[in-house]
Design an enzyme around this catalytic site. Structure first.
Site, mmCIF file in Angstrom:
data_model
loop_
_atom_site.group_PDB
_atom_site.id
_atom_site.type_symbol
_atom_site.label_atom_id
_atom_site.label_comp_id
_atom_site.label_asym_id
_atom_site.label_seq_id
_atom_site.Cartn_x
_atom_site.Cartn_y
_atom_site.Cartn_z
ATOM 1 N N GLN A 94 0.814 -1.218 0.000
ATOM 2 C CA GLN A 94 0.000 0.000 0.000
ATOM 3 C C GLN A 94 0.846 1.265 0.000
ATOM 4 O OE1 GLN A 94 -1.257 0.543 4.458
ATOM 5 N NE2 GLN A 94 -1.659 -1.577 3.867
ATOM 6 N N GLU A 114 3.856 7.783 8.491
ATOM 7 C CA GLU A 114 3.827 6.901 9.650
ATOM 8 C C GLU A 114 5.224 6.426 9.975
ATOM 9 O OE1 GLU A 114 0.987 4.258 7.888
ATOM 10 O OE2 GLU A 114 2.484 2.790 7.324
ATOM 11 N N HIS A 171 4.728 0.426 0.846
ATOM 12 C CA HIS A 171 5.183 -0.358 1.996
ATOM 13 C C HIS A 171 4.206 -1.468 2.342
ATOM 14 C CE1 HIS A 171 2.450 2.671 3.671
ATOM 15 N NE2 HIS A 171 2.162 1.761 4.595
ATOM 16 N N ARG A 191 -4.396 0.716 -1.937
ATOM 17 C CA ARG A 191 -3.861 -0.632 -2.061
ATOM 18 C C ARG A 191 -3.275 -0.815 -3.454
ATOM 19 N NH1 ARG A 191 -8.468 -3.701 -0.449
ATOM 20 N NH2 ARG A 191 -8.076 -3.120 1.701
HETATM 21 ZN ZN ZN Z 1 0.631 2.197 6.048
#
Ligand code: ZN
Length: 314
Positions: A94, A114, A171, A191
């Site tokens: 994704q 993130e 990732h 995705r």
């Molecule tokens: Zn993620």
């Protein structure tokens, strides 16, 4: 100013497992529990305050109604989200948008940068991080032709590793990985590839290739992190990242250590051991799996015990 202890929210995922129960002692809904939303004000799963005068309120309510706890911020929404992820199977490959793209295409959602602290993993497990395409045409072509082995970059991981994953980075976590994730408060995922897996009804999960290719950083940018380690009295403070979106640290406590936080609020997760937080004459027991926020104006506090914490602020 009291610390705010939070009740986590659990999410079932097809790739989830039971490690959130076996490792953290949480009361999880099923053996397919993939995510613990530990410190969350996101509408898809807000945490509830467990103690003090605000007990029973959700974190997003508190953000709106008691802004002084957070230093009267300008942001409309609580900007961070702390999760623990139990990847018992491979997650789909994704990518996430940045703030600008998400604002336009996802109804004002935040983008999603993130980062991951590897709590535990099987020996020799990989993580997918980045791609090998040099141009957008190459990315489109290899995606269309399904040349995933050549396209996707893999890195080996081990417990204690830390990875910074900016928006635009392709990732995926692989099976056998338990991670503490600190991220922007966003639930937008595009995705790219789902290993052609079918669900129990024989359906493939949706892909979002057009948006994914729109937001993917080309060519891949290395985002290696060099932790900075500082020894203090009875504590080791490791700084993993200080970015525009968040700063993330690990605190390791052996005995009694004094900290201070005045002008920021801190998100704190106990990831190992147990002990106590002592603040303003009150003693709060801590154990692995406890999550709390120290509001702005907390000042000096002590952490006691033998324990590890992941601490973040925006
Ligand atoms: Zn993620």
């Amino acid at each position: 100013m009291q610390p705010l202890f939070l009740k986590p929210v659990f999410k079932e995922r097809i790739w989830g497992g039971n490690s959130l129960a076996t490792e953290f002692g949480y009361d999880i809904p099923t053996d397919y529990t993939g995510e613990c939303w530990a410190i969350s004000a996101h509408p898809n799963g807000p945490s509830i305050i467990e103690n003090g005068p605000f007990a029973g309120m959700t974190l997003d309510e508190l953000w709106t109604k008691q802004p002084e706890l957070f230093g009267k911020p300008n942001e409309e929404v609580f900007p961070l989200l702390t999760k623990i992820l139990d990847a018992n199977a491979d997650l789909s490959v994704q990518v996430h948008p940045d703030d600008e793209y998400a604002k336009i295409h996802e109804n004002g959602e935040l983008g999603k940068t993130e980062c991951w602290y590897i709590l535990d993993c099987k020996e020799g497990v990989d993580m997918i991080l980045g791609h090998n395409a040099k141009t957008k045409d190459e990315l489109i072509q290899q995606t269309n032709e399904g040349k995933w082995n050549g396209l996707l970059r893999r890195v080996k991981i081990k417990p204690g590793d830390f990875f910074y994953v900016p928006s635009g980075t392709i990732h995926a976590l692989c099976a056998g990985t338990l991670v503490l994730e600190t991220q922007q408060s966003s639930d937008t995922t595009y995705r790219v590839y789902d290993y052609d897996r079918k669900d129990s009804e024989g359906n493939l999960r949706d892909l979002h290739l057009e948006k994914a290719i729109d937001v993917t950083t080309i060519s891949h940018q290395e985002t290696g992190v060099t932790p900075i380690v500082e020894e203090r009295e009875n504590a080791t403070v490791t700084t993993f990242v200080e970015s525009d979106f968040f700063s993330v640290y690990k605190w390791t406590i052996n005995g009694k250590a004094t900290f201070s936080s005045a002008d920021r609020y801190l998100l704190v997760s106990v990831i190992l051991g147990d002990g106590a937080l002592v603040h303003a004459g009150e003693r709060y027991p801590l154990k692995k799996g406890t999550h709390f926020i120290l509001p702005v104006g907390t000042g000096e506090f002590e952490l006691e015990g033998n324990a590890e914490f992941i601490v973040s602020h925006n």
